[in-house]
Scaffold this active site. Structure first.
Site, PDB file in Angstrom:
ATOM      1  N   GLY A 184       0.831  -1.200   0.000  1.00 44.47           N
ATOM      2  CA  GLY A 184       0.000   0.000   0.000  1.00 44.47           C
ATOM      3  C   GLY A 184       0.858   1.239   0.000  1.00 44.47           C
ATOM      4  O   GLY A 184       1.928   1.263  -0.605  1.00 44.47           O
ATOM      5  N   GLU A 185       0.395   2.292   0.655  1.00 41.95           N
ATOM      6  CA  GLU A 185       1.091   3.579   0.769  1.00 41.95           C
ATOM      7  C   GLU A 185       1.059   4.395  -0.519  1.00 41.95           C
ATOM      8  O   GLU A 185       1.356   5.577  -0.503  1.00 41.95           O
ATOM      9  CB  GLU A 185       2.566   3.413   1.171  1.00 41.95           C
ATOM     10  CG  GLU A 185       2.839   2.715   2.460  1.00 41.95           C
ATOM     11  CD  GLU A 185       4.331   2.609   2.753  1.00 41.95           C
ATOM     12  OE1 GLU A 185       5.154   3.138   1.965  1.00 41.95           O
ATOM     13  OE2 GLU A 185       4.682   1.984   3.764  1.00 41.95           O
TER      14      GLU A 185
END
Length: 349
Positions: free
Chosen positions: A314-315
């Site tokens: 993610g991120e």
């Protein structure tokens, strides 16, 4: 109080048959066998249609990372404690996270939004405070958000994007427990079995995954009446996903190219698409993550991922990794010579 009806903009259909034909003709006339650049050509066509240009230029790309905590995390649906949310926000801002490193490498301006983290942050460049509350409520005991909180988060996302320059938005997120919210949204809005939508998230073992699935089955049953997109979003959370929904809607209205990262960012697009059915026309799926629900979600949206690297971070990290492909697609349209210009013979000459 923000009215949800006022937070959902109208999103137009950007299909343009004449422009699509000109873009395809330009690609076909480049010095290469027909279709030899494969999916880079379809990517160039999509970007050209989003930006309404035969010579598209991606300008001032923005990486937007929205962060918040989830009350459901208290049920043990994640391998990591909720404190990791605020710790990773600090890491983003210090330049030590994967998305920070990759954004810097690829010239992506990074903005981190506190949408509802259980921690007070010192004001600093790159951090935007749009906190609704210190985390959502526990969705296993009641709605994660009130309707008013959900509407405010969407409005916040729109406001944040309006203030950002450029014509490309890359989506990122951080929130311990948010893969559970994404799985719940996918199961409800796409009508899929929750077990098939649920993965190990941050690294649950087999027993942890079984427990997570049991919790999510109960949550889904508790909120059986939450069938409409905004009702489901309020029921399951989270603040960062709702803020990303607003960001996606605003970017779509402005005809920015929207680069989707992993499962959670894709869940925000799923909600936005359910609200306005032309949203996905503006989207590029950066990759297909190791979360089992992600491939199902992208299929539901009709999007084919550019990369498959078994990412599950993610991120916005996957979006950053895919970014050079978007730039290359545009350069092919703008800079690659035609047969006529280069004096190169065609196959049928």
């Amino acid at each position: 109080m923000t009215d949800s009806n006022q937070t959902i903009p109208s999103i137009s259909d950007i299909h343009d048959g004449a422009l699509a034909a000109r873009l395809q003709s330009a690609l076909d006339n480049k010095t290469k066998p027909l279709g030899a650049l494969g999916r880079l050509e379809s990517l160039a066509l999509r970007i050209g249609l989003v930006l309404g240009s035969e010579t598209p230029v991606l300008e001032a790309p923005q990486m937007l990372v929205c962060a918040a905590d989830h009350g459901l995390a208290a049920r043990g649906v994640s391998a990591f404690p909720s404190d990791v949310t605020w710790q990773m926000v600090e890491n983003f801002l210090a330049g030590g996270a994967a998305v920070s490193v990759l954004a810097l490498q690829h010239g992506l301006a990074l903005t981190v939004v506190d949408c509802g983290v259980r921690r007070d942050f010192q004001a600093r460049p790159g951090l935007v405070s749009r906190r609704i509350a210190a985390g959502t409520a526990d969705a296993s005991a009641g709605p994660a958000m009130t309707a008013e909180q959900c509407a405010q988060a969407i409005a916040n996302g729109r406001e944040v994007v309006r203030a950002l320059p450029g014509n490309a938005l890359l989506l990122g997120e951080m929130g311990i427990g948010n893969s559970s919210a994404a799985a719940l949204l996918l199961a409800r809005l796409a009508g899929l079995d929750i077990d098939g939508c649920t993965g190990s998230g941050t690294g649950l073992d087999a027993a942890g995954l079984a427990r997570k699935r049991e919790v999510l089955r109960d949550v889904l049953a508790l909120h059986a009446a939450a069938s409409e997109p905004l009702d489901a979003l309020a029921a399951f959370g989270g603040f960062e996903i709702a803020t990303l929904v607003g960001a996606v809607l605003q970017a779509a209205q402005e005809r920015r190219v929207i680069v989707i990262d992993g499962f959670i960012a894709s869940a925000a697009v799923l909600v936005a698409q359910a609200l306005q059915p032309h949203v996905a026309q503006r989207c590029v799926a950066a990759h297909s993550s190791a979360e089992p629900g992600h491939a199902l979600l992208l299929k539901h949206l009709g999007l084919e991922p550019l990369l498959n690297l078994d990412l599950r971070l993610g991120e916005g990290s996957g979006g950053a990794l895919a970014w050079p492909l978007l730039e290359s697609a545009c350069r092919i349209l703008r800079e690659m010579a035609s047969f006529e210009a280069a004096g190169v013979s065609r196959k049928d000459s």
